[in-house]
Every structure is written in structure tokens, then in C-alpha cells.
Design a protein around this motif. Structure first.
Motif, PDB file in Angstrom:
ATOM      1  N   PHE A 155      45.776  39.304  44.971  1.00 36.18           N
ATOM      2  CA  PHE A 155      46.336  40.471  45.615  1.00 36.18           C
ATOM      3  C   PHE A 155      47.072  40.067  46.868  1.00 36.18           C
ATOM      4  O   PHE A 155      48.220  40.394  47.073  1.00 36.18           O
TER       5      PHE A 155
ATOM      6  N   ARG B 195      38.809  37.846  49.773  1.00 35.63           N
ATOM      7  CA  ARG B 195      38.410  39.081  49.130  1.00 35.63           C
ATOM      8  C   ARG B 195      36.912  39.266  49.211  1.00 35.63           C
ATOM      9  O   ARG B 195      36.159  38.326  49.144  1.00 35.63           O
ATOM     10  N   ARG B 196      36.521  40.493  49.332  1.00 38.03           N
ATOM     11  CA  ARG B 196      35.103  40.785  49.402  1.00 38.03           C
ATOM     12  C   ARG B 196      34.548  41.248  48.068  1.00 38.03           C
ATOM     13  O   ARG B 196      33.391  41.546  47.956  1.00 38.03           O
ATOM     14  N   SER B 197      35.421  41.349  47.111  1.00 39.71           N
ATOM     15  CA  SER B 197      34.947  41.757  45.804  1.00 39.71           C
ATOM     16  C   SER B 197      34.183  40.606  45.173  1.00 39.71           C
ATOM     17  O   SER B 197      34.598  39.469  45.255  1.00 39.71           O
TER      18      SER B 197
ATOM     19  N   ASN C 120      33.409  40.526  41.961  1.00 37.40           N
ATOM     20  CA  ASN C 120      33.464  40.600  40.512  1.00 37.40           C
ATOM     21  C   ASN C 120      34.406  39.589  39.873  1.00 37.40           C
ATOM     22  O   ASN C 120      34.528  39.550  38.676  1.00 37.40           O
TER      23      ASN C 120
ATOM     24  N   ILE D  96      41.492  38.552  39.383  1.00 40.85           N
ATOM     25  CA  ILE D  96      41.147  39.735  40.124  1.00 40.85           C
ATOM     26  C   ILE D  96      40.337  40.646  39.232  1.00 40.85           C
ATOM     27  O   ILE D  96      39.524  41.401  39.679  1.00 40.85           O
ATOM     28  N   LEU D  97      40.574  40.537  37.979  1.00 38.65           N
ATOM     29  CA  LEU D  97      39.845  41.339  37.033  1.00 38.65           C
ATOM     30  C   LEU D  97      38.511  40.694  36.817  1.00 38.65           C
ATOM     31  O   LEU D  97      38.381  39.491  36.848  1.00 38.65           O
ATOM     32  N   PRO D  98      37.538  41.506  36.583  1.00 40.10           N
ATOM     33  CA  PRO D  98      36.246  40.931  36.269  1.00 40.10           C
ATOM     34  C   PRO D  98      36.393  40.000  35.083  1.00 40.10           C
ATOM     35  O   PRO D  98      36.842  40.406  34.041  1.00 40.10           O
TER      36      PRO D  98
ATOM     37  N   ASP E  49      40.576  48.055  33.213  1.00 45.14           N
ATOM     38  CA  ASP E  49      39.228  47.970  33.765  1.00 45.14           C
ATOM     39  C   ASP E  49      38.747  49.313  34.316  1.00 45.14           C
ATOM     40  O   ASP E  49      37.607  49.708  34.094  1.00 45.14           O
TER      41      ASP E  49
ATOM     42  N   ARG F 191      30.983  47.727  44.795  1.00 45.72           N
ATOM     43  CA  ARG F 191      31.630  46.679  43.996  1.00 45.72           C
ATOM     44  C   ARG F 191      30.554  45.883  43.264  1.00 45.72           C
ATOM     45  O   ARG F 191      29.392  45.836  43.697  1.00 45.72           O
TER      46      ARG F 191
ATOM     47  N   THR G 163      34.363  50.637  41.425  1.00 42.26           N
ATOM     48  CA  THR G 163      35.647  50.757  42.113  1.00 42.26           C
ATOM     49  C   THR G 163      35.915  52.236  42.374  1.00 42.26           C
ATOM     50  O   THR G 163      35.063  53.097  42.154  1.00 42.26           O
TER      51      THR G 163
ATOM     52  N   GLN H  53      51.053  43.664  47.884  1.00 41.27           N
ATOM     53  CA  GLN H  53      50.153  42.867  47.055  1.00 41.27           C
ATOM     54  C   GLN H  53      48.864  43.617  46.744  1.00 41.27           C
ATOM     55  O   GLN H  53      48.298  43.476  45.675  1.00 41.27           O
TER      56      GLN H  53
ATOM     57  N   VAL I  17      42.176  49.451  44.469  1.00 37.64           N
ATOM     58  CA  VAL I  17      41.350  49.747  43.310  1.00 37.64           C
ATOM     59  C   VAL I  17      40.574  48.495  42.895  1.00 37.64           C
ATOM     60  O   VAL I  17      39.413  48.559  42.542  1.00 37.64           O
ATOM     61  N   LYS I  18      41.254  47.353  42.962  1.00 38.27           N
ATOM     62  CA  LYS I  18      40.645  46.157  42.407  1.00 38.27           C
ATOM     63  C   LYS I  18      39.790  45.347  43.358  1.00 38.27           C
ATOM     64  O   LYS I  18      38.969  44.569  42.919  1.00 38.27           O
TER      65      LYS I  18
ATOM     66  N   ALA J 227      38.255  44.532  47.673  1.00 41.07           N
ATOM     67  CA  ALA J 227      38.165  44.806  49.093  1.00 41.07           C
ATOM     68  C   ALA J 227      38.559  43.527  49.824  1.00 41.07           C
ATOM     69  O   ALA J 227      38.095  42.450  49.476  1.00 41.07           O
ATOM     70  N   VAL J 228      39.440  43.628  50.806  1.00 43.20           N
ATOM     71  CA  VAL J 228      39.790  42.444  51.590  1.00 43.20           C
ATOM     72  C   VAL J 228      39.556  42.744  53.059  1.00 43.20           C
ATOM     73  O   VAL J 228      39.678  43.888  53.502  1.00 43.20           O
TER      74      VAL J 228
END
Lengths: 486, 133
Positions: free
Chosen positions: A7, A13-15, A17, A34-36, A284, A372, A392, B35, B63-64, B66-67
Motif C-alpha cells: 500500500f 503496516r499494522r495488519s 494478516n 496485502i491480502l491474507p 476478501d 484485524r 476489516t 497507495q 480497508v486492507k 492499518a499503517v
């Protein structure tokens, strides 16, 4: 540090997944997809990503391309994930799913082998039918989840997750010596990898049927018009196999199989007919809203690295047959115990939680946060009760009144998720989810999406408690009867 | 085009010194907003909190994913732009204006000297280094 922020370059990133710590180590800290994606490593992940036959179409449409499961895939088109999600729900969305693995099984040993390595009863499949199924291992976890299609009498087509393609083949290969009566044909056995010669498109949404019908020269759409039915049709001179299947929760849904060289023309026809291309991002969010499991999240390993029991995902129940006719198969013993535990849990008896300690439940976040995957979940008493497996913010159409035709002009956003939770928790139970060190309120819900009475989808009642049927999600129920009675 | 009077971090925050107040104004770049895609949540600190150079001061979520938002300066947060949290479209519509996020009283008057100029940042987002970062 070689980390491609898919992204945002350079952002941490804190995600949770996207990749596991194991993958990070192997790829030098790279946050790949980025996708699981899957928690397990595939050899593909170390290689140059592959391109589907529609790659140039995605690029020409301005898609943001990302690596997923060893493939270069569109994450989103310029309209963005939210609009793509909404377009699928209101009209029709078109997905390139050619990255998924497609194996054809033929020959006299095919059915027997499939019965052995898959959890559903492949013998129940008539020509022209498909079923959701799982490759389980002996301990009752999932090697992969898959869809099995029978377009003609001689061949079964198994569609598997892209990132698991090689792993699945290795698993089948490893199992083969235990299995008598299989004549090796290719890849040492009865299967042929069709992934490259065949492309796969997914067309989902309320307008998908009329759009597809308008393009057909001869042949037909699947009849009766219900989920898991198959047909063959000619679309503007191209022979296409059509399945009433999908991964969005849309009651009206199709997946199209065509020779790879014809995929681009088919794609163009559908885009010209007005469908919206949809990338992996909205794929997703759509499946999450529909409460459909994704391998690597609701199936596979949990955040502690333990295998998630297959039947922890209520939607997987339709993919497991314990009927005597199905007979023994890999994982049957464990799945039988999980099933017994599930039945008890549904009736408030928690004496078999050892066999099924946690169950995947839809959760709605009530606090001001977005849960998340990997976030810890706590019960009302403060006890740690599980993890978010997918989460999400998803968009939705605000629908007035009873009819789904009315309204659909205004939209909203809501934070939702799926969570692997202590089996004692159920619908209506209050939770809190730890999001970046702070607790946000959440509640267990029965589902996130409901099929609005369209013919062709019927929720599967679990039937454990006759007066308290819990429907499966949004028209994705792969079967019409309780699986243990089949 | 990137406004010439801004300075940038490698993590795509911008900063500038507001002439009237001498406070450092912080936001995220147009590139970062693009982005991220559909932005669904912004979490900002409270006025009065201190922030440290390169430490997270907030979170922006799409959506995808968290940054985290990283502070380009050390100092005290004096003002927070609640309008951004309330109107998330601002981030992509007006990243260098209405979508400023915090104003910081920097500990050091030369705090922005170590950041990239607009020209450097434009080159940076086109470069392989950005991809590799």
C-alpha cells in the motif's frame, strides 16, 4: 530493508494478516501480500510471481498489481475496493481467478482417490454438480479447502487455493502409496494440472445472470438455477463451462472455465456488457461479509501456530460427510470427534471442548476501531477467549424495507470480522477486542449477510437443536441437508 | 505536484513550519493517500501529548491495512485536526491542505532540516529505493 509496502512504501503496516513471522524471516522481512495469504510457505513464494493470461487486461485497466500466492494479481482497480464491493452487491462483479490451482482427475481410480483425500462425499456428485470440500489431515486440520466440479462423467475438476497448489500436489503424492488401485498417469497419479491451460473467471452479483444470458449463443446456464449446478454454453462462439459457484455470498453467482487462450476475449465481452472488474481486495471483503472461510485465516493454523479444526468453521460443515456411504477418509476420526463436540456445543453441552475448543464466529465491532486478523479477543469477564482471524471495514448498501430492489442508493461502512472464539461463546455475547493496545467493544452475531430469498440458495440448518436452527451464511451453503445425515 | 514548501519523510509524511505560529504542521503525502486506497479510519493523538521523531503518533487505516503515522519531528502536539477523522475523504482530496493532521511545537528549531525536499521526495517515490524501503 527489502520490504515492499504494497500500500505505502516504507510504512510499517499494522495488519497481521499478510504474512507470518516464518515468511518474514524467509523473505528477509518482506511484507509480501496485502491480502491474507497462506501461513504456510510455498516454493512459489520464493520465485518470480507468475502472471495469469489476463495480466495485461488488469494493467490496461489501471489495476494496482500485487503478489498473492505466487501470482501477480490485481488488488484493486482505480475505482477502489469499496466501490468494487458495492458494485458486486448491487449489479455484477468480474474476478480473474485463474491463479487458483485446477487439477483434473480421471480414470477408474479417480473417484476412490478423491473419496480418500477429500472430506466431502464425491460419490454424491452427479454430472453437472459441484461441491465444497476440504483436504484434511489425519489430525482434523485443513491442508486446503477446495471446490470439486463434475462437468462430465469422465472427469472431476478440483479447484484449490493458489498458494497451496504445490502443497496440495505434494500432499496427494504423499498419500498415494497408501492408496491401492490407482494407475499412475501424470504427476505420478491420476491427476492432471490444468491450471495453465484453463482460465477461470468469476462473475458475481444480482445482474450476473441476465448479463451472462445475454451473451450466450447456444447451450444454457445451469438448470435448475441453484448453487453448485453446472452447464456448458457457447458465448460468442467460445465454449465455456459454467458453474453456479462463487466466493462472495451472492445468491446469483457464476464461475466460468475457458481455455486460457480465450480468456481475454471472454473478459472483454463481460466488461463491455457492463460488469465491474473486482480485485483481490474486494474479493476478501465480500467473502468476509459472507462469513466464508479463507485458508490461512479461518482454516490452517491459528495465531498460536496450532491447527484450526476443520469444523471450527461452521461453513465447513457442509464440506464434510460422515455418512457410512462415504466411508473412511483422511481425517475422518478427528472430524467425527469435532462433529460430536459441535453438536454438544450447539446444545449447551461443553464436555467435549477438547475436540473443538474454539469456533469461528462472525463478530461485529461496536467500538470505534477496526479489528484485524491476529487481534486478541476477550470475553465480558476479561478472559482471553480467542483471536480475530479476519477483520476489516466493509461497505454496504442501505436497503429500505423488505425488498432488496428498493433503495440501494446510500451506503455505509461497518467494521466486522470473523473470530476464533471459545466454544462456550455464542450469538449475542459481548466481547472486547484489543486493537493497538486498547479494547474495543464487539459482539458475536449469527452472520453478517443474509440471502434475500433468491431461489437456489438455502441456508443449511445444523439441526443440532431442532428449534434453534442457525443458518449458514448468505447463500453460500454448499448443501441442502445436514451433512451427517447424507 | 508536490508543494515546494513541504519537507518529507521516507515514510511519506509531510511537514512544514507554519509562519504565523512557528508550529510544525504534519500530514501525509498525496502518494501515500493514493497507495492506501479507501481510507476508513484515522486515529490521531490528543493535544498536549508529546511525540518523538520517527515514532508513531497515529494510525491511518484503509480497508486492507492499518499503517502507522510517524512523526517527522520531536515536540509537543499543540493542535489536532479533528476534521480529518470526521471526513476521511479529505486525505485523498486535499492531502496538503485540509487534511493536515497535527501541529507540533518542535523541540528543535532546525527540526525539518533532515527531511527530504519536495524535489527529493518526488524523485524518491519514483525510485527503487521507495520500492525497497
Amino acid at each position: 530493508m527489502p520490504a515492499v509496502g504494497i500500500f505505502v512504501c516504507g510504512r510499517r503496516r499494522r495488519s497481521y494478516n499478510a504474512v507470518t513471522s516464518a515468511e518474514r524471516t524467509l523473505t528477509g522481512g518482506r511484507r509480501a501480500a496485502i491480502l491474507p495469504c497462506n501461513r504456510r510457505i510455498t516454493d512459489r513464494s520464493m520465485m518470480e510471481p507468475r502472471k495469469t493470461v489476463l495480466h495485461d487486461r488488469h494493467v490496461a485497466l489501471g489495476a494496482r498489481m500485487v503478489e498473492f500466492g505466487g501470482w501477480r494479481m490485481p488488488l484493486q482497480y482505480p475505482s477502489g475496493i469499496v466501490q468494487e464491493h458495492l458494485a458486486t452487491r448491487r449489479s455484477a462483479g468480474l474476478f480473474d481467478v485463474s491463479h487458483m490451482g485446477r487439477f483434473a482427475f480421471r480414470g477408474p481410480g479417480a473417484l476412490g482417490f478423491l473419496q480418500h483425500v477429500l472430506t466431502n462425499d464425491a460419490a454424491r456428485l452427479a454430472v453437472g454438480e459441484a461441491q465444497y470440500t476440504i483436504a484434511a489431515h489425519a489430525e482434523g486440520g485443513a491442508v486446503d479447502d477446495a471446490y470439486l466440479y463434475r462437468f462430465d462423467a469422465e472427469e472431476y475438476l478440483l479447484v484449490v487455493n493458489a498458494a497451496n497448489r504445490r502443497k496440495d500436489l505434494d500432499h496427494f503424492q504423499a498419500v498415494l502409496p497408501d492408496f491401492a488401485g490407482v494407475e499412475p498417469v501424470q504427476y505420478g497419479s491420476v491427476w492432471t494440472d490444468r491450471s495453465d491451460e484453463q482460465a477461470m473467471l468469476s462473475l458475481q452479483g444480482p445482474l450476473s445472470g441476465q448479463i451472462l444470458a445475454g451473451l450466450i449463443d447456444s447451450g444454457r446456464l445451469p438448470e435448475p438455477p441453484q448453487r453448485n449446478r453446472l452447464s456448458t454454453a457457447t458465448i460468442r462462439g467460445r465454449r465455456v463451462r459454467v458453474a453456479r459457484t462463487g466466493y462472495t455470498g451472492e445468491p446469483l453467482c457464476f464461475e466460468l472455465f475457458a481455455p486460457a487462450e480465450e480468456a481475454a476475449a471472454l473478459w472483454d465481452l463481460l466488461v463491455e456488457a457492463g460488469v465491474s472488474p473486482v480485485g483481490l481486495g474486494a474479493r476478501d471483503t465480500l467473502r468476509l461479509e459472507a462469513n466464508l472461510p479463507l485458508y490461512g485465516h479461518e482454516l490452517g493454523a491459528d495465531p498460536d501456530g496450532r491447527d484450526i479444526p476443520v469444523l471450527a468453521s461452521p461453513s465447513a460443515a457442509g464440506a464434510v460427510s460422515l455418512s457410512p456411504r462415504k466411508g473412511d477418509f483422511i481425517g475422518r476420526g478427528a472430524l467425527g470427534r469435532q462433529h460430536e463436540a459441535f453438536k454438544k456445543i450447539a446444545c449447551g453441552d461443553f464436555s467435549s471442548l477438547d475436540d473443538l475448543p474454539r469456533i469461528v464466529r462472525p463478530v461485529a465491532v461496536t467500538g470505534k476501531a477496526i479489528a484485524r486478523a491476529g487481534d486478541r479477543v476477550f470475553g465480558a469477564d476479561g478472559r482471553h477467549v480467542g483471536y480475530v482471524t479476519s477483520g476489516t471495514m466493509v461497505p454496504y448498501w442501505k436497503i429500505e424495507g423488505e425488498s432488496t430492489d428498493a433503495g440501494r442508493n446510500e451506503t455505509g461502512m461497518r467494521p466486522i470480522g470473523l473470530a476464533l472464539l471459545d466454544g462456550r461463546l455464542g450469538e449475542g455475547d459481548d466481547l472486547s477486542i484489543e486493537v493497538r493496545g486498547r479494547r474495543a467493544g464487539a459482539v458475536v452475531v449469527s452472520r453478517h449477510l443474509r440471502s434475500e430469498g433468491t431461489r437456489g440458495t438455502r441456508p443449511v440448518g445444523h439441526g443440532f437443536c431442532a428449534d434453534e436452527e442457525t443458518p449458514l451464511s448468505a447463500g453460500e451453503s454448499p448443501h441442502t441437508g445436514p451433512y451427517w445425515a447424507r | 505536484m508536490v508543494p515546494k514548501d513541504l519537507r518529507f519523510t521516507k515514510t511519506h509524511e509531510w511537514a512544514k513550519v507554519e509562519e504565523t505560529s512557528n508550529l510544525v504542521v504534519v500530514g501525509i503525502s498525496d502518494f501515500a493517500a493514493g497507495q492506501l486506497g479507501d481510507i476508513v479510519y484515522v486515529e490521531l493523538p490528543e493535544a498536549g501529548q508529546t511525540v518523538a521523531l520517527e515514532d508513531a503518533f497515529g494510525v491511518i487505516e484503509s480497508v486492507k491495512a492499518a499503517v502507522e503515522l510517524y512523526s517527522p519531528v520531536s515536540g509537543e502536539v499543540v493542535e489536532v485536526n479533528q476534521a480529518v477523522a470526521d471526513d476521511l475523504d479529505l486525505v485523498s482530496k486535499d492531502p496538503y491542505g485540509g487534511a493536515w493532521m497535527i501541529k507540533v511545537r518542535a523541540d528543535d528549531s532546525g527540526a525539518l532540516d533532515g527531511l527530504m525536499t519536495a524535489a527529493d521526495y518526488e524523485a524518491y517515490v519514483k525510485s527503487a529505493e521507495c520500492e525497497q524501503e
